[in-house]
Scaffold this motif. Sequence first.
Motif, mmCIF file in Angstrom:
data_model
loop_
_atom_site.group_PDB
_atom_site.id
_atom_site.type_symbol
_atom_site.label_atom_id
_atom_site.label_comp_id
_atom_site.label_asym_id
_atom_site.label_seq_id
_atom_site.Cartn_x
_atom_site.Cartn_y
_atom_site.Cartn_z
ATOM 1 N N VAL A 21 0.866 -1.178 0.000
ATOM 2 C CA VAL A 21 0.000 0.000 0.000
ATOM 3 C C VAL A 21 0.906 1.233 0.000
ATOM 4 O O VAL A 21 1.849 1.317 0.782
ATOM 5 C CB VAL A 21 -0.932 0.005 1.234
ATOM 6 N N MET A 22 0.615 2.167 -0.884
ATOM 7 C CA MET A 22 1.430 3.377 -1.017
ATOM 8 C C MET A 22 0.599 4.609 -0.633
ATOM 9 O O MET A 22 -0.616 4.606 -0.774
ATOM 10 C CB MET A 22 1.922 3.532 -2.457
ATOM 11 N N VAL A 23 1.283 5.638 -0.144
ATOM 12 C CA VAL A 23 0.638 6.906 0.208
ATOM 13 C C VAL A 23 1.451 8.042 -0.399
ATOM 14 O O VAL A 23 2.656 7.909 -0.621
ATOM 15 C CB VAL A 23 0.519 7.110 1.736
ATOM 16 N N PRO A 24 0.817 9.187 -0.652
ATOM 17 C CA PRO A 24 1.563 10.326 -1.188
ATOM 18 C C PRO A 24 2.558 10.861 -0.171
ATOM 19 O O PRO A 24 2.283 10.897 1.023
ATOM 20 C CB PRO A 24 0.484 11.384 -1.461
ATOM 21 N N ASP A 25 3.708 11.265 -0.663
ATOM 22 C CA ASP A 25 4.699 11.941 0.182
ATOM 23 C C ASP A 25 4.159 13.322 0.516
ATOM 24 O O ASP A 25 3.629 14.014 -0.351
ATOM 25 C CB ASP A 25 6.023 12.045 -0.569
ATOM 26 N N THR A 26 4.279 13.745 1.757
ATOM 27 C CA THR A 26 3.726 15.039 2.161
ATOM 28 C C THR A 26 4.525 16.218 1.629
ATOM 29 O O THR A 26 4.026 17.334 1.588
ATOM 30 C CB THR A 26 3.646 15.146 3.692
ATOM 31 N N ASP A 27 5.767 15.977 1.200
ATOM 32 C CA ASP A 27 6.615 17.068 0.728
ATOM 33 C C ASP A 27 6.641 17.213 -0.791
ATOM 34 O O ASP A 27 7.231 18.149 -1.307
ATOM 35 C CB ASP A 27 8.054 16.882 1.219
ATOM 36 N N SER A 28 6.038 16.268 -1.513
ATOM 37 C CA SER A 28 6.118 16.307 -2.969
ATOM 38 C C SER A 28 4.819 15.803 -3.579
ATOM 39 O O SER A 28 4.238 14.826 -3.104
ATOM 40 C CB SER A 28 7.278 15.436 -3.457
ATOM 41 N N SER A 29 4.393 16.442 -4.647
ATOM 42 C CA SER A 29 3.179 15.994 -5.321
ATOM 43 C C SER A 29 3.464 14.865 -6.309
ATOM 44 O O SER A 29 2.532 14.294 -6.864
ATOM 45 C CB SER A 29 2.533 17.168 -6.060
#
Length: 102
Positions: A21-29
Amino acid sequence: MRTSRRCVKCQCPRLWHVDPVMVPDTDSSNVVEILPAVARAGSGAAVTGEFKKRVEAGRFEVWICSACGYTEWYAHEVNDMLAWLSRNPRSGVHYSDADAAS
């Protein structure tokens, strides 16, 4: 679901398997990262109460029914980290074994 290959709620055989399961990085779109199964403050928190460094371990896989949306989550590679964290009562990690209590 991962062993029977059928939804436990509606018996549908059409399942999605997502691993990891992957999630977006909070520092990069444009970056995604593996969702850790365990994330806590680092080793300093156990002794001093300070949150020094984030500790992450494990990963999740999910099985999703394409008919009803029922989802099962499975954690991998976490037992050592959870055992270590459970030694600190302030970590919020506690082990329960109903069979051992009898």
